[in-house]
Design a protein around this motif. Structure first.
Motif, PDB file in Angstrom:
ATOM      1  N   GLY A 240       0.812  -1.208   0.000  1.00 37.79           N
ATOM      2  CA  GLY A 240       0.000   0.000   0.000  1.00 37.79           C
ATOM      3  C   GLY A 240       0.845   1.259   0.000  1.00 37.79           C
ATOM      4  O   GLY A 240       1.893   1.317   0.655  1.00 37.79           O
ATOM      5  N   TYR A 241       0.410   2.243  -0.748  1.00 35.33           N
ATOM      6  CA  TYR A 241       1.014   3.575  -0.738  1.00 35.33           C
ATOM      7  C   TYR A 241      -0.093   4.612  -0.623  1.00 35.33           C
ATOM      8  O   TYR A 241      -1.238   4.357  -1.007  1.00 35.33           O
ATOM      9  CB  TYR A 241       1.819   3.830  -2.017  1.00 35.33           C
TER      10      TYR A 241
ATOM     11  N   CYS B  41       2.358   2.403   3.185  1.00 39.31           N
ATOM     12  CA  CYS B  41       1.417   2.213   4.286  1.00 39.31           C
ATOM     13  C   CYS B  41       1.831   1.012   5.126  1.00 39.31           C
ATOM     14  O   CYS B  41       2.285  -0.009   4.581  1.00 39.31           O
ATOM     15  CB  CYS B  41       0.000   1.959   3.762  1.00 39.31           C
ATOM     16  N   PRO B  42       1.655   1.068   6.433  1.00 44.11           N
ATOM     17  CA  PRO B  42       1.756  -0.167   7.205  1.00 44.11           C
ATOM     18  C   PRO B  42       0.677  -1.136   6.733  1.00 44.11           C
ATOM     19  O   PRO B  42      -0.400  -0.709   6.304  1.00 44.11           O
ATOM     20  CB  PRO B  42       1.523   0.295   8.643  1.00 44.11           C
TER      21      PRO B  42
ATOM     22  N   GLY C 151      -7.346   6.401   6.341  1.00 43.46           N
ATOM     23  CA  GLY C 151      -7.648   5.072   5.840  1.00 43.46           C
ATOM     24  C   GLY C 151      -6.725   4.058   6.465  1.00 43.46           C
ATOM     25  O   GLY C 151      -5.977   4.346   7.405  1.00 43.46           O
ATOM     26  N   ASP C 152      -6.754   2.842   5.931  1.00 46.14           N
ATOM     27  CA  ASP C 152      -5.852   1.802   6.397  1.00 46.14           C
ATOM     28  C   ASP C 152      -5.677   0.763   5.307  1.00 46.14           C
ATOM     29  O   ASP C 152      -6.483   0.681   4.372  1.00 46.14           O
ATOM     30  CB  ASP C 152      -6.373   1.151   7.686  1.00 46.14           C
ATOM     31  N   VAL C 153      -4.634  -0.019   5.436  1.00 47.19           N
ATOM     32  CA  VAL C 153      -4.361  -1.138   4.535  1.00 47.19           C
ATOM     33  C   VAL C 153      -4.063  -2.354   5.394  1.00 47.19           C
ATOM     34  O   VAL C 153      -3.226  -2.295   6.308  1.00 47.19           O
ATOM     35  CB  VAL C 153      -3.168  -0.846   3.606  1.00 47.19           C
ATOM     36  N   CYS C 154      -4.753  -3.439   5.102  1.00 47.21           N
ATOM     37  CA  CYS C 154      -4.510  -4.698   5.782  1.00 47.21           C
ATOM     38  C   CYS C 154      -4.458  -5.798   4.723  1.00 47.21           C
ATOM     39  O   CYS C 154      -5.496  -6.140   4.132  1.00 47.21           O
ATOM     40  CB  CYS C 154      -5.594  -4.992   6.815  1.00 47.21           C
ATOM     41  N   GLY C 155      -3.260  -6.288   4.460  1.00 48.66           N
ATOM     42  CA  GLY C 155      -3.118  -7.267   3.389  1.00 48.66           C
ATOM     43  C   GLY C 155      -3.482  -6.655   2.060  1.00 48.66           C
ATOM     44  O   GLY C 155      -2.987  -5.599   1.665  1.00 48.66           O
TER      45      GLY C 155
ATOM     46  N   LEU D 239     -10.937   3.267   2.987  1.00 48.19           N
ATOM     47  CA  LEU D 239     -10.978   4.719   3.123  1.00 48.19           C
ATOM     48  C   LEU D 239     -11.952   5.063   4.239  1.00 48.19           C
ATOM     49  O   LEU D 239     -13.110   4.615   4.224  1.00 48.19           O
ATOM     50  CB  LEU D 239     -11.425   5.371   1.817  1.00 48.19           C
ATOM     51  N   THR D 240     -11.503   5.852   5.199  1.00 51.18           N
ATOM     52  CA  THR D 240     -12.362   6.250   6.308  1.00 51.18           C
ATOM     53  C   THR D 240     -13.257   7.404   5.878  1.00 51.18           C
ATOM     54  O   THR D 240     -12.769   8.447   5.435  1.00 51.18           O
ATOM     55  CB  THR D 240     -11.536   6.648   7.536  1.00 51.18           C
TER      56      THR D 240
END
Length: 827
Positions: free
Chosen positions: A606-607, A617-618, A661-665, A670-671
């Motif tokens: 993720g970027y 992104c983490p 937002g966040d990235v998981c896998g 997007l929040t």
């Protein structure tokens, strides 16, 4: 040698937080008066004060106090830090906004106080973007003082270290490990000494009364004086940050280097108060467009730009980027006023842009049949993009009365009638809205003409011809991609790349509207990730909107409890993207809403967009700040590159006013909103008040673009498209008249895929123009700027930001490098 501890007397002042700016202004004067009195009482005492806004209030309201402060500055006892308008949020403003914070404030301090402020000082901001060292360095700052994140939030070197940006720029940073307020007592002194690195014998200890101002009290000053007499093992003195940074400069090569962003604290601040966040984005972008338009107006008409008005609008914007304001963590009344202020900036900037466009249009030859519209492109490259426009046809329906769209050469331009903004008229009379693909020159304009072909009786609308784009209740399709929706949930369950046959939607689907439990306070203190999903918007009702031939669309309406969400999904001919317009009527408390997208790739990465750059992104679902885009890319499942199949693919989600937002896998989210009470701060016991104001209730509107792509985000042009979404084409309706300017014109062209224009503005001193370019992909490289017919070669490092001053001398244009605050390079 005894260690040295410099006691930094300061008075942290939030001009807006649990009070309005009017209270902050009053406290700014009271605090400064108190500090001056203490300086007169204690000859060895020094005081530190930042933020240009505070000094401007004092200068306007208390000129005698302002004169005393100037005298104390000359005496070397009152020290100005933080050459910015306020202590802004250090994640959410665009890179250009950070430049203007420094440009406006440092100019003020130099002119009014005779000081060049070299220490940036944002001790209360909640996190710090990893690209900031370059901005600080090129704005003339030597040092940066901050407090958050604290030890439990991110492991950082104690006290001083080099903070390095992706382009290699550095600034010396000082991490306040304890607090910027409180007494200067022995316990805090010992904690400071305990954490002092062995290579340093020098430290700072900050003391004073803060938040609502106040400053160091007599008791605090006396305590420091007594401590300095009692402790013979350490040298204790009143001092200031610049002296500290100057003292450790010879030891700087021994200090550790941190090449990372300084996160995470108060992660909920990136998404709380949607109306405020979107108004902020619109205000920033409206000012950027206005500046480009006034430059074009001066180049083509000679009109002098409205510099003072633009400065005042940037100042308003910068003031409301204060970290407790833009973070959404202030009281409702203060937040509402910030939205009003952003609205004032937006409207004023649009007025400036429209006036400049009309002035240029008045010089363009628009004579001929029908009416005309000039479309302005604020970017220095050819822009082929769909544009929506409502031409005035004297209440006549477009097709019924035989209207036609043409370019400047009289060539027909294909267009489609779509639903207009006004609910008026019938099948023969009303106001129609057109969508058509415009072809615009770099940083310039093109004339389009709408006219009625033939006279006589009204004609029937021609039958709709099948085109390369179509809609049905469960999907959209054009010549490049085919989308399929789940009729029950409204989620996208398939996005097929037609050329390769590649499926881009993962098992989790796209556009999945999740509702999460979020009982954290307004800041989300102590929260790293939001993962308690309660369910999803569902009970979908899908209807077909547009059928083509240029645009097809679906309306998807979903619900969650009492909340309703209407989306328009738009697919256009020849485009590999889905435009998603959103109207969300939210009614809920203690919830968070996210849009989730599972991308069918392996080894996902993720970027996201950050000021003047991009950061990885983490991948553990941690909530992160972002700006105009968020992307997940990875290896295509089952692809065979040797057989010509794409090796990499992904999805970028672009937005016009979201920041988290966040990235998981392989899933990016997007929040969309959070809805805690306004200014609710643990340890307040919820329920002990009679009434609470709740954030993000009611209707909000925003626009997204979904960009499924082959290759990674760099190759897909994600950055460029995100900027276009936020800085749209500017239409200027004209009337028929003669003129000397041609129907198509361009002022500048930027050649090179790695560079993007981030600002074009009148120079502050009136000498030419300032043009800022950024390496947008992190590759670095070369390019060429063609400005008013003259070419200039460019070269930059990965993620480097280049600032040029363009001036005309002896009939020729010249380009000279300068720093971000418009001083010659190398000064």
């Amino acid at each position: 040698m005894r260690p040295k501890v410099r006691m930094i007397a300061q008075a942290h002042l939030d001009p807006v937080w649990l009070w309005r700016w009017t209270e902050g202004r009053a406290e700014a004067l009271a605090t400064s008066r108190s500090a001056v009195d203490r300086l007169h009482e204690y000859p060895s005492f020094h005081f530190v004060r930042g933020e240009a806004q505070v000094y401007e209030w004092i200068e306007e309201e208390a000129p005698e106090l302002f004169a005393e402060i100037k005298a104390l500055i000359r005496a070397g006892r009152w020290h100005v830090v933080n050459g910015m308008i306020v202590q802004p949020d250090m994640n959410l403003p665009q890179g250009e906004s950070f430049v203007r914070q420094a440009l406006l404030a440092k100019r003020y301090f130099q002119e009014k106080l005779g000081v060049d402020v070299r220490i940036a000082y944002c001790v209360d901001s909640f996190g710090h973007a990893g690209t900031l060292p370059q901005i600080l360095n090129k704005c003339g700052f030597d040092g940066y003082v901050f407090m958050r994140p604290q030890e439990h939030e991110k492991a950082l070197p104690h006290h001083a270290f080099w903070w390095q940006a992706p382009d290699g720029s550095r600034v010396l940073a000082y991490h306040i490990a304890d607090s910027y307020t409180g007494p200067g007592n022995e316990a805090r002194l010992d904690r400071t000494l305990d954490t002092l690195p062995p290579q340093l014998g020098d430290a700072m200890l900050f003391f004073g009364v803060g938040n609502h101002g106040g400053g160091p009290t007599r008791a605090q000053i006396e305590e420091v004086l007594e401590l300095s007499r009692e402790r013979q093992d350490v040298e204790i003195r009143f001092d200031h940050p610049q002296a500290y940074f100057d003292a450790i400069a010879p030891l700087a090569d021994r200090l550790p280097v941190v090449a990372d962003e300084l996160q995470y604290h108060a992660t909920g601040c990136y998404s709380v108060n949607s109306a405020l966040k979107r108004a902020h984005r619109q205000a920033e972008c409206a000012l950027l467009v206005a500046e480009r338009m006034v430059c074009l107006a001066e180049l083509w008409t000679g009109r002098v730009p409205e510099r003072e008005r633009l400065r005042a609008l940037w100042h308003d914007l910068c003031f409301n980027q204060f970290h407790d304001t833009l973070a959404g963590s202030s009281i409702k009344e203060a937040e509402d006023e910030a939205i009003m202020a952003f609205g004032r900036v937006i409207l004023s900037a649009r007025e400036i842009a429209d006036s400049a466009g009309r002035l240029i249009g008045s010089r363009v030859d628009t004579s001929g049949p029908g009416s005309t519209v000039l479309l302005f492109n604020p970017f220095p490259y050819r822009r082929q993009e769909y544009v929506e426009y409502e031409p005035w046809t004297d209440w006549q329906r477009w097709h019924a009365f035989g209207w036609e769209l043409q370019d400047e050469a009289g060539r027909p331009v294909p267009c489609q009638v779509i639903e207009g903004q006004a609910a008026v008229g019938n099948d023969r009379h009303g106001i129609d809205r057109l969508v058509f693909r415009a072809d615009l020159p770099p940083l310039g304009y093109r004339l389009y003409r709408f006219l009625r072909r033939g006279e006589g009786e009204p004609r029937e609308a021609p039958p709709t011809q099948p085109g390369p784009v179509s809609a049905r209740e469960d999907g959209l399709e054009n010549d490049l991609i085919a989308l399929r929706l789940d009729r029950a949930t409204g989620a996208i369950v398939s996005c097929l790349d037609k050329a390769s046959g590649l499926e881009l939607v993962g098992p989790g689907g796209w556009n999945v509207a999740q509702v999460l439990e979020d009982t954290s306070d307004t800041w989300s203190h102590g929260v790293r990730a939001f993962d308690r999903v309660l369910g999803c918007f569902g009970n979908a009702r899908i209807t077909v909107g547009d059928h083509g031939p240029l645009q097809a669309s679906l309306y998807v309406e979903r619900s969650w409890e009492e909340s309703r969400w209407l989306q328009q999904l738009v697919l256009r001919a020849g485009e590999r993207e889905v435009l998603v317009r959103n109207w969300l009527l939210w009614q809920g408390r203690w919830r968070m809403v996210k849009l989730a997208f599972d991308v069918a790739v392996m080894a996902p990465v993720g970027y996201r967009d950050v000021p003047f750059g991009a950061f990885r992104c983490p991948d553990d679902g941690a909530e992160i700040p972002l700006q105009m885009w968020l992307d997940v890319s990875g290896r295509c499942r089952g692809a065979s590159p040797a057989a010509g199949e794409p090796a990499e693919a992904g999805l970028a989600v672009l937005n016009d006013g979201k920041y988290a937002g966040d990235v998981c896998g392989s899933t990016l989210r997007l929040t969309v909103l959070r809805c805690p009470p306004y200014a609710y701060h643990v340890p307040h016991v919820f329920g002990t008040r009679q009434r609470y104001d709740w954030v993000d209730q009611g209707l909000q509107e925003f626009t997204l673009v979904l960009m499924p792509h082959l290759g990674n985000w760099r190759a897909a042009g994600v950055v460029r498209r995100a900027r276009e979404l936020n800085l749209p084409v500017l239409p200027i309706t004209m009337y028929a008249h003669a003129g000397t300017l041609p129907p198509v014109a361009s002022a500048a062209t930027l050649i090179g895929e790695e560079l993007e224009l981030t600002a074009l503005k009148p120079a502050e001193d009136g000498d030419g123009y300032i043009l800022r370019l950024a390496d947008r992909h992190g590759y670095g490289g070369t390019g060429r700027l063609i400005w008013m017919g003259e070419a200039f070669e460019l070269a930059g490092k990965p993620f480097e930001v280049i600032t040029l001053r363009l001036t005309r001398r002896d009939g020729r244009w010249q380009a000279a490098l300068c720093d971000m605050i418009e001083r010659p390079a190398g000064r």
